[in-house]
Design an enzyme around this catalytic site. Structure first.
Site, PDB file in Angstrom:
ATOM      1  N   HIS A   1      24.711  20.380  14.457  1.00 46.29           N
ATOM      2  CA  HIS A   1      24.613  21.839  14.552  1.00 46.29           C
ATOM      3  C   HIS A   1      25.918  22.462  14.070  1.00 46.29           C
ATOM      4  CE1 HIS A   1      21.052  22.859  17.412  1.00 46.29           C
ATOM      5  NE2 HIS A   1      20.717  22.011  16.466  1.00 46.29           N
TER       6      HIS A   1
ATOM      7  N   TYR B   1      23.276  30.690  24.447  1.00 50.20           N
ATOM      8  CA  TYR B   1      23.822  30.873  25.793  1.00 50.20           C
ATOM      9  C   TYR B   1      23.698  32.365  26.096  1.00 50.20           C
ATOM     10  CZ  TYR B   1      26.235  26.299  25.453  1.00 50.20           C
ATOM     11  OH  TYR B   1      26.544  24.966  25.332  1.00 50.20           O
TER      12      TYR B   1
ATOM     13  N   PRO C   1      28.118  22.556  33.612  1.00 43.77           N
ATOM     14  CA  PRO C   1      27.546  22.175  32.317  1.00 43.77           C
ATOM     15  C   PRO C   1      27.730  23.200  31.201  1.00 43.77           C
ATOM     16  CG  PRO C   1      25.816  22.796  33.849  1.00 43.77           C
ATOM     17  CD  PRO C   1      27.093  22.781  34.638  1.00 43.77           C
TER      18      PRO C   1
ATOM     19  N   LYS D   1      30.775  19.738  28.466  1.00 41.18           N
ATOM     20  CA  LYS D   1      31.990  18.936  28.344  1.00 41.18           C
ATOM     21  C   LYS D   1      31.949  17.609  29.116  1.00 41.18           C
ATOM     22  CE  LYS D   1      34.152  21.379  25.444  1.00 41.18           C
ATOM     23  NZ  LYS D   1      33.671  20.937  24.149  1.00 41.18           N
TER      24      LYS D   1
ATOM     25  N   TYR E   1      34.827  24.486  21.855  1.00 35.08           N
ATOM     26  CA  TYR E   1      33.443  23.991  21.946  1.00 35.08           C
ATOM     27  C   TYR E   1      33.262  22.702  21.155  1.00 35.08           C
ATOM     28  CZ  TYR E   1      28.409  24.189  22.592  1.00 35.08           C
ATOM     29  OH  TYR E   1      27.121  23.896  22.973  1.00 35.08           O
TER      30      TYR E   1
HETATM   31  C1  PHB Z   1      21.543  20.425  27.285  1.00 34.97           C
HETATM   32  O1  PHB Z   1      21.001  20.287  26.185  1.00 34.97           O
HETATM   33  O2  PHB Z   1      21.088  19.898  28.294  1.00 34.97           O
HETATM   34  C2  PHB Z   1      22.795  21.233  27.376  1.00 34.97           C
HETATM   35  C3  PHB Z   1      23.345  21.776  26.223  1.00 34.97           C
HETATM   36  C4  PHB Z   1      24.475  22.548  26.296  1.00 34.97           C
HETATM   37  C5  PHB Z   1      25.069  22.771  27.521  1.00 34.97           C
HETATM   38  C6  PHB Z   1      24.548  22.213  28.675  1.00 34.97           C
HETATM   39  C7  PHB Z   1      23.390  21.456  28.600  1.00 34.97           C
HETATM   40  O3  PHB Z   1      26.179  23.547  27.596  1.00 34.97           O
END
Ligand code: PHB
Ligand code: APR
Length: 391
Positions: free
Chosen positions: A75, A203, A295, A299, A386
């Site tokens: 990505h 997000y 989450p 990280k 990130y």
């Molecule tokens: C996930 O795909 O489970 C996932 C992706 C990004 C995050 C947390 C979880 O920040």
């Protein structure tokens, strides 16, 4: 008592223990992994799915990159949103790097298969692990396996046994310093065999709370919504989840949402936690045994990978008699851990509604998203963190 001998005893066969074992064995260092659960149980856990490029390269170095190359999805960016405002963070343009969408469960499966191929010893369903003589030239671990008490003699012990493991607690309480922030909400996550609502992760900050649109592949999504800690999975029918999720993401994305039955649904609390130091005599803590991140920003696994990198290179030197790497392990790993702690805490604060918060807090979140929308410098800073700080 049966006695086994190895160079590095590894407590815990999650991603940290497996990756460390894989890299050490490739360098000719023997390991034995002691894992509390069955392999199926370890592989049933669903965790985040974003790999930093440094993690991708470390997995390749460990010889477990093939399926990730074939099935992982690189990505170039992600979106952060506030109601209808969509801020694109273009990692590729801002940092020249990407991340890889590839589930932790897949990483763990690949590592177990690679360990089988090399023929390393992984003992499952061990209990009552007791780590001893950490201040001696040689240490040992006693444990129960297949109904008998066994002893594993070793030079070093790697504590890769997660937050609830025994390794961290082996360090005397008065020698440990713990730092913790518990957040007053959890994430309800679902897996569903539907096409992703967007080609990059979203997000979302919204007046109804946080939501995250993630994915595993072109027909498997992982979506989350922020929920109160008092909520139970049973409170959330699939319909309720889809209704809530779709009102928290921008309407442009919601209009493309394809819903379907969930194939997994669970609630996880959010916590930031660090225990220092990471070394106690011959014991080294790695991954979740020493630190937990919320989450937001994915990280957890990536920090485990950088700990493993610092420790495996240090242990290769240490078995040859050069100890500077193991002497510096705790400080080196902690420097990177604290930066990831800061980033995941900041992402969490920027994107979630806190119960009982005042109107000012909401304005601060909106201002942060607006600043990101208009400042390339701010976006670059976010992107750099990130995609992962160097290790
Ligand atoms: C996930 O795909 O489970 C996932 C992706 C990004 C995050 C947390 C979880 O920040
Ligand atoms: N004895 C032996 N094994 C144990 C013990 C014990 N006393 N306690 C726990 N374990 C095992 C667990 O069963 C688990 O398989 O240690 C393993 C720890 O695995 P994880 O909790 O997954 O931790 P880690 O390997 O450090 O992985 C890093 O990245 O995305 C994050 O939190 C996520 O799992 C994640 C992590």
């Amino acid at each position: 008592m049966t006695t086994l001998t190895t160079q590095v005893a590894i407590i815990g066969g999650g991603p940290s223990g497996l990756l460390l074992s894989q890299l050490l064995n490739k360098a000719g260092i023997e390991t034995v992994i002691l894992e509390r659960s069955t392999r199926d149980h370890v592989l049933a856990r669903i965790r985040a799915g974003i790999l930093e490029w440094g993690t991708v390269e470390l997995l390749r170095e460990a010889g477990v990159g093939a399926r990730m190359e074939a099935e992982g999805i690189p990505h170039d960016g992600c979106y952060l949103t506030d109601e209808e405002l969509m801020v694109h963070i273009d990692f590729k343009e801002l940092t020249g790097k990407q991340v890889m969408v590839y589930g932790q469960t897949e990483v763990t499966t690949d590592l177990y298969n690679a360990q089988d191929t090399i023929g390393t010893t992984v003992l499952h369903e061990v209990s009552d692990v007791d780590i001893r003589d950490l201040d001696q030239a040689k240490s040992y671990v006693e444990f129960t396996h297949e109904g008998t008490r066994k002893r594993l003699e070793c030079l070093y012990v790697a504590g890769c046994d997660g937050f609830h493991g025994v390794s961290r607690k082996t360090i005397p309480e008065e020698k440990r310093r713990e730092f913790e922030r518990v957040y007053p909400f959890g994430w309800l996550g679902i897996l569903s065999e539907t096409p992703p609502v967007n080609d990059e992760l979203i997000y979302s900050n919204s007046r109804h709370g946080f939501a995250l649109a993630s994915m595993r592949n072109e027909n498997l999504v992982r979506y989350y919504v922020q929920v109160p800690l008092t909520d139970k999975v049973e409170d959330w029918s699939d319909q309720r989840f889809w209704d809530e999720f779709s009102r928290r993401i921008p309407s442009e994305a919601a209009s493309r949402l394809v819903t379907g039955p969930s194939i997994e649904k669970s609630i996880a609390p959010l916590r930031s936690f660090v225990s220092e130091p990471l070394r106690w005599g011959n014991l080294f803590l790695v991954g979740d045994s020493a630190h937990i991140v919320p989450p937001t920003g994915a990280k957890g696994l990536n920090l485990a990978a950088s700990d493993v990198y610092y420790l495996y290179t240090a242990l290769i030197d240490a078995v040859k008699g050069k100890t500077t790497g193991i002497d510096e392990y705790s400080a080196r790993a902690l420097a990177r851990i604290w930066k990831a702690m800061r980033f995941s805490w900041q992402m969490t604060t920027m994107l979630h509604r806190f119960d009982g918060e005042d109107a000012f807090a909401e304005q601060m979140r909106k201002a942060t998203l607006n600043h990101l929308a208009t400042s390339e410098t701010a976006r670059r800073d976010l992107a750099e963190n990130y995609i992962g700080l160097p290790f």
